[in-house]
Scaffold this active site. Structure first.
Site, PDB file in Angstrom:
ATOM      1  N   TYR A   1      59.180   2.206  25.143  1.00  0.00           N
ATOM      2  CA  TYR A   1      59.337   3.641  25.401  1.00  0.00           C
ATOM      3  C   TYR A   1      60.175   3.841  26.651  1.00  0.00           C
ATOM      4  CZ  TYR A   1      58.124   8.515  26.395  1.00  0.00           C
ATOM      5  OH  TYR A   1      58.176   9.873  26.646  1.00  0.00           O
TER       6      TYR A   1
ATOM      7  N   ASP B   1      63.376  -1.289  32.567  1.00  0.00           N
ATOM      8  CA  ASP B   1      62.712   0.000  32.738  1.00  0.00           C
ATOM      9  C   ASP B   1      61.354  -0.279  33.380  1.00  0.00           C
ATOM     10  OD1 ASP B   1      61.444   2.390  32.654  1.00  0.00           O
ATOM     11  OD2 ASP B   1      61.921   2.842  30.569  1.00  0.00           O
TER      12      ASP B   1
ATOM     13  N   LYS C   1      56.559   5.773  38.049  1.00  0.00           N
ATOM     14  CA  LYS C   1      55.114   5.957  38.180  1.00  0.00           C
ATOM     15  C   LYS C   1      54.519   5.199  39.361  1.00  0.00           C
ATOM     16  CE  LYS C   1      54.483   6.422  33.188  1.00  0.00           C
ATOM     17  NZ  LYS C   1      53.771   7.536  32.590  1.00  0.00           N
TER      18      LYS C   1
HETATM   19  C1  LIG Z   1      58.500   2.580  30.524  1.00  0.00           C
HETATM   20  C2  LIG Z   1      58.689   4.067  30.624  1.00  0.00           C
HETATM   21  N1  LIG Z   1      59.930   4.552  30.777  1.00  0.00           N
HETATM   22  C3  LIG Z   1      60.171   5.861  30.908  1.00  0.00           C
HETATM   23  C4  LIG Z   1      59.141   6.776  30.868  1.00  0.00           C
HETATM   24  C5  LIG Z   1      59.421   8.237  31.012  1.00  0.00           C
HETATM   25  O1  LIG Z   1      58.992   8.657  32.259  1.00  0.00           O
HETATM   26  P1  LIG Z   1      58.652  10.204  32.536  1.00  0.00           P
HETATM   27  O2  LIG Z   1      57.432  10.519  31.746  1.00  0.00           O
HETATM   28  O3  LIG Z   1      58.455  10.263  34.019  1.00  0.00           O
HETATM   29  O4  LIG Z   1      59.845  10.980  32.105  1.00  0.00           O
HETATM   30  C6  LIG Z   1      57.829   6.319  30.708  1.00  0.00           C
HETATM   31  C7  LIG Z   1      56.706   7.261  30.670  1.00  0.00           C
HETATM   32  O5  LIG Z   1      55.602   6.950  30.316  1.00  0.00           O
HETATM   33  C8  LIG Z   1      57.595   4.926  30.574  1.00  0.00           C
HETATM   34  O6  LIG Z   1      56.360   4.428  30.400  1.00  0.00           O
END
Ligand SMILES: Cc1ncc(COP(=O)(O)O)c(C=O)c1O
Length: 432
Positions: A145, A243, A271
């Protein structure tokens, strides 16, 4: 004690639905069992809901609260900044002081670019990669994701779809044109990646991945896999993007770069770095990030918010000084063992494991080794577990993730494992 009803939360949710779309602010929150609860306060590892129930919190606001709720250093830094100035839309010292701190703790990183959310940071990273390589497409892995934007919101619902490297939409209204930039490889399958990278006709300029597949079963890279991906990107000329929205500053102080000893070209973070304030970063190679001042547009009214950066500075400084990773990781391992054995003893097929301070519970006979295994697990049974655990004062996330913070203690974990034993007995009784 078992909570049997949540009247105030129920009333608030009913009222919220008359004005707020779906009664929640983000889609996945609607999945919360027994219902989207309403909370009034939180401290350390605990939250208090509208009915006065106290819970041990393993949701951690979907991840960001690695230091726990209301860490004194974070609260003080944000309070001080709030009194000094709330926003400038212009330069201030926390922008570079926090960037310096992030570079200090992140192996191999040379520059930082601030953004607001993980989804935004991913888009900037992909745009930079396109500009750096002159190639349009990127490869992502099935089940990973990377935010809710059209080009990356690509889900897989079965093994058949996993064998197709073309993207499948997840959302109504999703742009097919944006999605056509993605090609899909299988996690831990180097051949599926190399086939896509080696053919110039695919026009692939970037590879993006969750270094631990946290969003689909917490599946680790096979030994040497990340290193091999690094080598393939070097051989075929792709920008490698980790990511690290979940793993950054959490798996280890230096995130997955430190944990696995592999240095990508860019990492996205969010996060782990700002204790719940809206802040994200792209960190990595100076030459690639420098393109953001050389034609690559990166904009945002809220970029470099002094409030978010005050939180991030305090968070990162506290993490550097206190290094809670080993503590939280040991507790996550104990939690995983305790949850799995509680449900297994009651005859419910369950497995659990931890990677760093993240535990994953799966209702199925075996620990998932691939996305298919995770998707084949019993999500309905897991939802029953979540509800039974909430009624017994412990909150985990839909999908199986249980985040452990620096604020959790061994006693907290023991309390949650005892709750799991009680929940397992109740669920087993209801089934027989
Ligand atoms: C691995 C990863 N990348 C990107 C995102 C997207 O982040 P945001 O919710 O701050 O837009 C998330 C969100 O859970 C994530 O777990």
């Amino acid at each position: 004690m078992v909570i049997t009803d949540w009247p105030e939360s129920r009333a608030r949710f009913a009222r919220a639905r008359t004005s707020l779309v779906g009664g929640v602010s983000s889609g996945l929150r609607a999945q919360m069992r027994p219902l989207p609860l309403s909370f009034d306060s939180a401290d350390g590892a605990r939250m208090t809901d509208a009915d006065g129930n106290r819970y041990l919190d393993y949701m951690l606001a979907w991840g960001p609260l690695f230091l726990g709720h209301g860490h004194p250093a974070v609260v003080a830094a944000v309070g001080e900044q709030l009194h000094r100035a709330q926003a400038f839309g212009a330069g201030h010292r926390l922008e570079y002081e926090t960037a310096e701190l992030l570079l200090e703790i992140t192996p191999g990183a040379e520059r930082v670019l601030w953004s607001n959310t993980g989804s935004e940071a991913v888009q900037v990273a992909l745009r930079l990669a396109r500009a750096a390589t002159g190639r349009q497409r990127f490869v992502k892995f099935a089940g990973h994701y990377h935010g809710w934007q059209d080009n990356v919101l690509i889900n897989y619902r079965g093994a058949d779809a996993l064998d197709d490297s073309r993207p499948v939409p997840t959302s109504a209204g999703q742009s097919a044109a944006a999605m056509s930039d993605a090609r899909i490889a299988r996690w831990n399958d180097l051949g599926s990646l190399e086939r896509l990278l080696a053919d110039p006709a695919n026009d692939v300029g970037a590879v993006i991945l969750e270094p631990v597949l946290a969003n689909s079963g917490l599946i680790e890279p096979a030994p040497g896999f990340l290193q091999s991906v690094r080598e393939l990107c070097d051989r075929y000329g792709q920008v490698l993007i980790f990511d690290e929205v979940i793993t950054g500053a959490r798996l280890a102080l230096g995130g997955a770069r430190e944990f696995y000893g592999v240095i990508p070209d860019l990492s996205t973070m969010a996060k782990g770095i700002a204790s719940g304030f809206s802040l994200a970063a792209v960190v990595g190679r100076r030459d690639i990030l420098g393109l953001a001042l050389g034609g690559v547009v990166h904009a945002g009214t809220y970029n470099g918010s002094p409030i978010a950066l005050a939180a991030a500075h305090a968070t990162l400084a506290t993490l550097r000084e206190t290094r809670p990773h080993a503590h939280a990781s040991a507790l996550a391992a104990t939690l995983a063992t305790g949850l799995a054995s509680a449900f297994a003893r009651a005859g419910l097929p369950a497995t659990a494991h931890a990677v760093g301070p993240i535990a994953q519970l799966v209702l199925g006979p075996e620990r998932p080794v691939g996305v298919e295994d995770y998707l084949a697990s019993d999500f309905a049974a897991y939802d029953d577990v979540l509800e039974a655990m909430a009624a017994r004062g412990s909150l985990g996330l839909p999908g199986g993730r249980w985040y452990v913070s620096a604020a959790h203690t061994a006693d907290d974990i023991a309390e949650t494992v005892a709750a799991a034993e009680s929940a397992a007995a109740a669920l087993a009784g209801a089934r027989s």
